[in-house]
Design an enzyme around this catalytic site. Structure first.
Site, PDB file in Angstrom:
ATOM      1  CG  HIS A 119      -2.202  -0.687   1.060  1.00  0.00           C
ATOM      2  ND1 HIS A 119      -3.384  -0.226   1.590  1.00  0.00           N
ATOM      3  CD2 HIS A 119      -2.513  -1.808   0.373  1.00  0.00           C
ATOM      4  CE1 HIS A 119      -4.371  -1.048   1.255  1.00  0.00           C
ATOM      5  NE2 HIS A 119      -3.857  -2.015   0.520  1.00  0.00           N
ATOM      6  CD  GLU A 139      -7.386  -1.863  -1.844  1.00  0.00           C
ATOM      7  OE1 GLU A 139      -8.291  -1.629  -1.025  1.00  0.00           O
ATOM      8  OE2 GLU A 139      -6.253  -2.261  -1.526  1.00  0.00           O
TER       9      GLU A 139
END
Length: 329
Positions: free
Chosen positions: A38, A107
Site C-alpha cells: 500500500h 485500489e
C-alpha cells in the site's frame, strides 16, 4: 494439507517492526507470510505505509523457511509491469525460491497517487491481464519489445533471474475476472471464503486446477486475538472498521479520510460480527474454517493492531496453529 500464513500488515506497522514480526511468525510455526503493498493506510488510525518491496527484501534475508508473497501488488498504475518483473525476480533470488508474486487490479487508495486516474473495473482487469503477459515475457530472460493496448516495453531484459522462476497468484472476485485471468496465473487469491470462486476457477479452460498438488487457493481473514474481548473489539473497530465496506466499495475510495467518512456509522458490534475478537481460540478456528470448507488450500491470518502483534506471536500463535491444523483437512 492446509497451510496457514501470517499477514505482514504494512498499514499498521513500521518496516523494522514488520521484519521482527516476520521472524517471530516463522519461529511460531507459520507456513508462509504475505505482505500488503500500500501507499496509504485505509484509516489514519493505522498510521503506517512503508514500501513493501524493501521490507520483503529484508524479511527474505531474516527468515529461512517460510514462503513469502505479495498480497497483493497492482502492476498497472503505480508500478509499470516491467518494473514489477524485475523486482519480483530479485526478491525470488533473495528468498531462494520462497516467493510468490501476488497480483491484483488495485485500489484507488494506492494507485491514484501517481496522477494517472482510476479506470473502471473492466479496464483495470484488461490492464492486469496485459501486465501479466509482460511479466511472463520478461521472466523468460529474453529481450522484450511490447506494444500493447495499455503498456509499451522497449528493449527490456531481466538480467538476474531465478532458475525456478516466479509463480504468480491473481486476486479474483467474480466470474468475469476468473475467465480472463485464471488461464494466466499459477494460483488463485481471494479475500472471501467463497466456494463458487474455486469452482469457477477449476472450471475455466486453461486454468491450473486448485488442489492435488496444483494451484493454491490463497485466502486471508482478519482476527483480533487479545486477552480482553471488549478491548479487542474496540481495537478492531478503531483499526479495521474499513473492512465492513466490502471490496466493491473499498476499491474505489481514494483516501483514508474517505474510508473514515464511509465507516463513521459502523459500530464496534458490527465489526465483532465479521472479525473474531478476544482470547477464544476455538472461535477463531470456527471463523477460519469457512475458507477450507470453501476449498482454499492456504489461509493467511491478519492479527489486527500493532499493539498486540508481539503478544499474539509469543502467546497465542503456536496454540492457535495447533488447533487449526487439528481441525483442517
Amino acid at each position: 494439507m492446509t497451510s496457514f500464513g501470517y499477514t505482514l500488515m504494512t498499514e499498521q506497522s513500521g518496516p523494522r517492526d514488520l521484519v521482527r514480526y516476520a521472524v517471530a511468525a516463522e519461529r511460531a510455526g507459520f507456513d508462509f507470510e504475505v505482505s500488503s503493498d500500500h501507499y496509504s493506510p485505509w484509516l489514519a488510525e493505522q498510521g503506517h505505509a512503508p514500501y513493501a518491496w524493501t521490507t520483503l527484501g529484508a524479511i527474505a534475508h531474516a527468515t529461512e523457511r517460510v514462503g513469502l508473497m505479495t498480497y497483493v501488488t497492482c502492476p498497472t498504475t503505480r508500478y509499470h509491469p516491467a518494473v514489477v518483473a524485475q523486482k519480483a525476480a530479485t526478491l525470488q533470488l533473495l528468498a531462494e525460491g520462497r516467493f510468490t508474486l501476488g497480483l491484483g487490479s488495485g485500489e484507488n487508495l494506492n494507485e491514484h497517487v501517481v496522477g494517472q486516474g482510476w479506470p473502471t473495473v473492466g479496464v483495470r482487469q484488461e490492464m492486469l491481464a496485459e501486465a501479466i503477459e509482460v511479466i511472463r515475457a520478461l521472466h523468460t530472460g529474453e529481450l522484450v519489445d511490447h506494444r500493447g493496448t495499455h503498456f509499451d516495453v522497449e528493449s527490456a531484459r531481466i538480467w538476474d533471474l531465478p532458475e525456478q522462476g516466479v509463480d504468480i497468484g491473481v486476486a479474483v472476485a467474480g466470474e468475469r475476472g476468473i475467465e480472463q485471468l485464471a488461464p494466466l496465473a499459477d494460483h488463485l487469491v481471494a479475500v472471501e471464503p467463497r466456494a463458487d470462486l474455486v469452482e469457477a476457477w477449476n472450471a475455466t479452460e486453461g486454468a491450473p486446477k486448485v488442489g492435488s498438488g496444483g494451484a493454491r487457493a490463497v485466502g486471508q481473514i482478519p482476527i483480533c486475538w487479545g486477552p480482553d474481548e471488549d478491548e479487542a473489539v474496540q481495537l478492531a473497530h478503531e483499526q479495521f472498521r474499513w473492512f465492513a465496506g466490502g471490496w466493491k466499495v473499498n476499491a474505489d475510495l481514494p483516501t483514508p479520510a474517505g474510508f473514515s467518512g464511509a465507516t463513521q456509522f459502523v459500530r464496534p458490534d458490527d465489526v465483532a460480527e465479521s472479525i473474531p475478537c478476544g482470547p477464544d481460540l476455538d472461535k477463531i478456528v470456527e471463523s477460519v474454517s469457512a475458507f477450507w470448507e470453501a476449498g482454499f488450500t492456504d489461509i493467511a491470518l491478519v492479527q489486527v493492531g500493532d499493539a498486540l502483534q508481539e503478544r499474539f506471536l509469543a502467546e497465542a500463535a503456536e496454540p492457535l496453529l495447533e488447533k487449526l491444523r487439528a481441525a483442517a483437512p
